[in-house]
Design a protein around this motif. Sequence first.
Motif, PDB file in Angstrom:
ATOM      1  N   ALA A  31       0.834  -1.208   0.000  1.00  0.00           N
ATOM      2  CA  ALA A  31       0.000   0.000   0.000  1.00  0.00           C
ATOM      3  C   ALA A  31       0.865   1.254   0.000  1.00  0.00           C
ATOM      4  N   PHE A  32       2.144   1.122   0.441  1.00  0.00           N
ATOM      5  CA  PHE A  32       3.018   2.291   0.483  1.00  0.00           C
ATOM      6  C   PHE A  32       3.494   2.655  -0.924  1.00  0.00           C
ATOM      7  N   ALA A  33       3.541   3.945  -1.193  1.00  0.00           N
ATOM      8  CA  ALA A  33       4.146   4.465  -2.414  1.00  0.00           C
ATOM      9  C   ALA A  33       4.639   5.870  -2.121  1.00  0.00           C
ATOM     10  N   LEU A  34       5.704   6.273  -2.790  1.00  0.00           N
ATOM     11  CA  LEU A  34       6.248   7.614  -2.596  1.00  0.00           C
ATOM     12  C   LEU A  34       5.179   8.668  -2.871  1.00  0.00           C
ATOM     13  N   HIS A  35       4.403   8.446  -3.915  1.00  0.00           N
ATOM     14  CA  HIS A  35       3.339   9.385  -4.286  1.00  0.00           C
ATOM     15  C   HIS A  35       1.987   8.694  -4.157  1.00  0.00           C
ATOM     16  N   SER A  36       1.017   9.385  -3.641  1.00  0.00           N
ATOM     17  CA  SER A  36      -0.329   8.826  -3.536  1.00  0.00           C
ATOM     18  C   SER A  36      -0.918   8.639  -4.934  1.00  0.00           C
ATOM     19  N   ASP A  37      -1.921   7.778  -5.029  1.00  0.00           N
ATOM     20  CA  ASP A  37      -2.568   7.547  -6.320  1.00  0.00           C
ATOM     21  C   ASP A  37      -3.214   8.825  -6.847  1.00  0.00           C
ATOM     22  N   PHE A  39      -2.101  11.889  -6.293  1.00  0.00           N
ATOM     23  CA  PHE A  39      -1.022  12.722  -6.824  1.00  0.00           C
ATOM     24  C   PHE A  39      -0.634  12.262  -8.216  1.00  0.00           C
ATOM     25  N   VAL A  40      -0.540  10.945  -8.419  1.00  0.00           N
ATOM     26  CA  VAL A  40      -0.152  10.402  -9.722  1.00  0.00           C
ATOM     27  C   VAL A  40      -1.151  10.826 -10.794  1.00  0.00           C
ATOM     28  N   ASP A  41      -2.430  10.756 -10.482  1.00  0.00           N
ATOM     29  CA  ASP A  41      -3.451  11.173 -11.449  1.00  0.00           C
ATOM     30  C   ASP A  41      -3.284  12.650 -11.810  1.00  0.00           C
ATOM     31  N   ARG A  42      -3.041  13.481 -10.802  1.00  0.00           N
ATOM     32  CA  ARG A  42      -2.874  14.913 -11.072  1.00  0.00           C
ATOM     33  C   ARG A  42      -1.601  15.170 -11.878  1.00  0.00           C
ATOM     34  N   TRP A  43      -0.543  14.419 -11.582  1.00  0.00           N
ATOM     35  CA  TRP A  43       0.732  14.568 -12.309  1.00  0.00           C
ATOM     36  C   TRP A  43       0.543  14.214 -13.781  1.00  0.00           C
ATOM     37  N   ILE A  44      -0.180  13.132 -14.050  1.00  0.00           N
ATOM     38  CA  ILE A  44      -0.423  12.725 -15.441  1.00  0.00           C
ATOM     39  C   ILE A  44      -1.253  13.783 -16.162  1.00  0.00           C
ATOM     40  N   THR A  45      -2.291  14.266 -15.507  1.00  0.00           N
ATOM     41  CA  THR A  45      -3.134  15.304 -16.119  1.00  0.00           C
ATOM     42  C   THR A  45      -2.319  16.551 -16.450  1.00  0.00           C
ATOM     43  N   ARG A 220       2.298  -1.834  -8.129  1.00  0.00           N
ATOM     44  CA  ARG A 220       0.849  -1.778  -7.921  1.00  0.00           C
ATOM     45  C   ARG A 220       0.246  -0.600  -8.677  1.00  0.00           C
ATOM     46  N   GLN A 221       0.912   0.547  -8.603  1.00  0.00           N
ATOM     47  CA  GLN A 221       0.405   1.727  -9.293  1.00  0.00           C
ATOM     48  C   GLN A 221       0.493   1.566 -10.812  1.00  0.00           C
ATOM     49  N   ILE A 222       1.611   1.010 -11.286  1.00  0.00           N
ATOM     50  CA  ILE A 222       1.770   0.820 -12.732  1.00  0.00           C
ATOM     51  C   ILE A 222       0.725  -0.151 -13.262  1.00  0.00           C
ATOM     52  N   ALA A 223       0.475  -1.238 -12.510  1.00  0.00           N
ATOM     53  CA  ALA A 223      -0.527  -2.215 -12.937  1.00  0.00           C
ATOM     54  C   ALA A 223      -1.900  -1.556 -13.075  1.00  0.00           C
ATOM     55  N   SER A 224      -2.214  -0.666 -12.155  1.00  0.00           N
ATOM     56  CA  SER A 224      -3.490   0.048 -12.229  1.00  0.00           C
ATOM     57  C   SER A 224      -3.542   0.959 -13.444  1.00  0.00           C
ATOM     58  N   LEU A 225      -2.434   1.615 -13.762  1.00  0.00           N
ATOM     59  CA  LEU A 225      -2.386   2.521 -14.911  1.00  0.00           C
ATOM     60  C   LEU A 225      -2.462   1.755 -16.228  1.00  0.00           C
ATOM     61  N   ILE A 226      -1.893   0.543 -16.278  1.00  0.00           N
ATOM     62  CA  ILE A 226      -1.969  -0.260 -17.495  1.00  0.00           C
ATOM     63  C   ILE A 226      -3.421  -0.607 -17.820  1.00  0.00           C
ATOM     64  N   ARG A 227      -4.253  -0.721 -16.809  1.00  0.00           N
ATOM     65  CA  ARG A 227      -5.655  -1.073 -17.051  1.00  0.00           C
ATOM     66  C   ARG A 227      -6.445   0.074 -17.685  1.00  0.00           C
ATOM     67  N   ARG A 228      -5.864   1.264 -17.725  1.00  0.00           N
ATOM     68  CA  ARG A 228      -6.513   2.380 -18.391  1.00  0.00           C
ATOM     69  C   ARG A 228      -6.159   2.354 -19.885  1.00  0.00           C
ATOM     70  N   ASP A 229      -6.978   2.971 -20.673  1.00  0.00           N
ATOM     71  CA  ASP A 229      -6.765   2.970 -22.116  1.00  0.00           C
ATOM     72  C   ASP A 229      -5.616   3.899 -22.513  1.00  0.00           C
ATOM     73  N   ASN A 230      -4.699   3.375 -23.315  1.00  0.00           N
ATOM     74  CA  ASN A 230      -3.701   4.171 -24.033  1.00  0.00           C
ATOM     75  C   ASN A 230      -2.908   5.120 -23.141  1.00  0.00           C
ATOM     76  N   LEU A 231      -2.482   4.632 -21.977  1.00  0.00           N
ATOM     77  CA  LEU A 231      -1.738   5.482 -21.052  1.00  0.00           C
ATOM     78  C   LEU A 231      -0.300   5.017 -20.864  1.00  0.00           C
ATOM     79  N   VAL A 232      -0.085   3.718 -20.679  1.00  0.00           N
ATOM     80  CA  VAL A 232       1.269   3.166 -20.509  1.00  0.00           C
ATOM     81  C   VAL A 232       1.750   2.688 -21.867  1.00  0.00           C
TER      82      VAL A 232
END
Length: 466
Positions: A31-37, A39-45, A220-232
């Motif tokens: 569950a630990f990550a340097l950046h929260s999920d 934050f990652v969404d905002r960074w990508i946006t 864990r975060q990357i796996a979640s991002l792969i499930r989104r369309d055309n992001l990774v």
Amino acid sequence: MAANMSAAMLAAGGSVPDDHAAGVAASRSSAFALHSDGFVDRWITAAREKCSLSNMQVPLEAVQGWHREAATGNIHHDSGRFFSVMGVHVRHRVGHHQLEWDQPIIEQPEVGILGILAKYIEGTLHFCLQAKEEPGNVGGVQLSPTVQATYSNYTRAHGGAKPLFIELFIEPDPARRLFARLQTEDGGRFLYKSNRNMIILAGDEVPVELPEGFIWLTLRQIASLIRRDNLVNACTRSILACLVGAGNTGQRDAAAGREGLRDALQWLDDRRAMTHMLTRRIGLNDLREWRLDEKGYFSHVSSSFFRIVGLKVSSQTREVGAWGQPIIENPAPGIIGLLLREGPDGPELLMQAKAEAGNRSTVQLGPTAQFTQGNYEGNAKLEKPFLFEEFAAPGPFPLVHESRQAEEGARFYREYNLHRILMLPEKTELALPPDYRWLTMQQVLVLVHLGEQVNSCARSIISCLL
């Protein structure tokens, strides 16, 4: 030697060194990550909002810095570097069945580096990805490896800046290599092209605070991002396929595992021996069913398959501010599919021995399904592949995963493939053609680790199982 190494890897539990396998498994579940999920969404946006790359399709004759040879019609960069577009004539025979065709293909006789930096941050393994613009990207910015560079790029043939972190991948300390293997690119549209897929453990020389455009993420975060369309992006997925299942326990006894792997390797070798493919370079001018169309693009007379278009590109964030290039455009998305079933030792994957004209070894391990529907429907020359209908319109097999995954945006223009993972219902019997075989995840991982055995489409959809 390869067989001994494979057996040792199988017994050890995968392709990752023993002292980091637990770290990979923890990165997948922690569950630990340097950046929260969030934050990652905002960074990508924010990264996508800053995207400065723009491009315009132009006729091939108008692409700056490139030319078509008068005698052959082949397309080359004026410097003689980067890549070329040429023609090939292919004769493919299996048993008494033979198919011939010709097509354009990309030739790039140099090995690029696709590298991801890994680092333990507060005890949890993180991976450094980059928000990268490519002219053919769907969505402008996608999450690419730390380094994604051809030899021409990192030797600065374009006259631009050197990619950040490239020195950590050129001659890495063996003790820091989590993974480093040559892997083939798309064998249907690249001729004998391989890139080195790498994961390198970073030390104190790479701080937790990264330059703008780079971010540390857990698996864990990357796996979640792969499930989104055309992001990774495709290069990231290609590399991370080596980590699927790494660190998991529960493998059956080593002797049985070695026997199963030996059978799988023998089957793959048998299919290679049965497959005869002659790929001969020819000029674009000599292709029988391809021509320059009314827009100045190089297309098939049926408007099927793909076409070569010209691009005029500008960017404020790339090593070079403006350039031109040819790029492949596909008229419709393809389908990449994987069928799973529960085996005595966990999930099993239905893989195929897939022959492609641009593979050095001709046959590599491919996914269950790899096709573009429009190329087969109404085409009397091509027989529909195994399980075509099941993957084109899933029905009897439950859907496990579905996403749209973009192709590599430096060579393919806004192209994506629909990734579908289906589950074979219990007690369902499936008669397999000789080119198909059930393999355990462990066996597939060993073949990924050997390098140039598992094709790019298979690696892409396997990454969806992270």
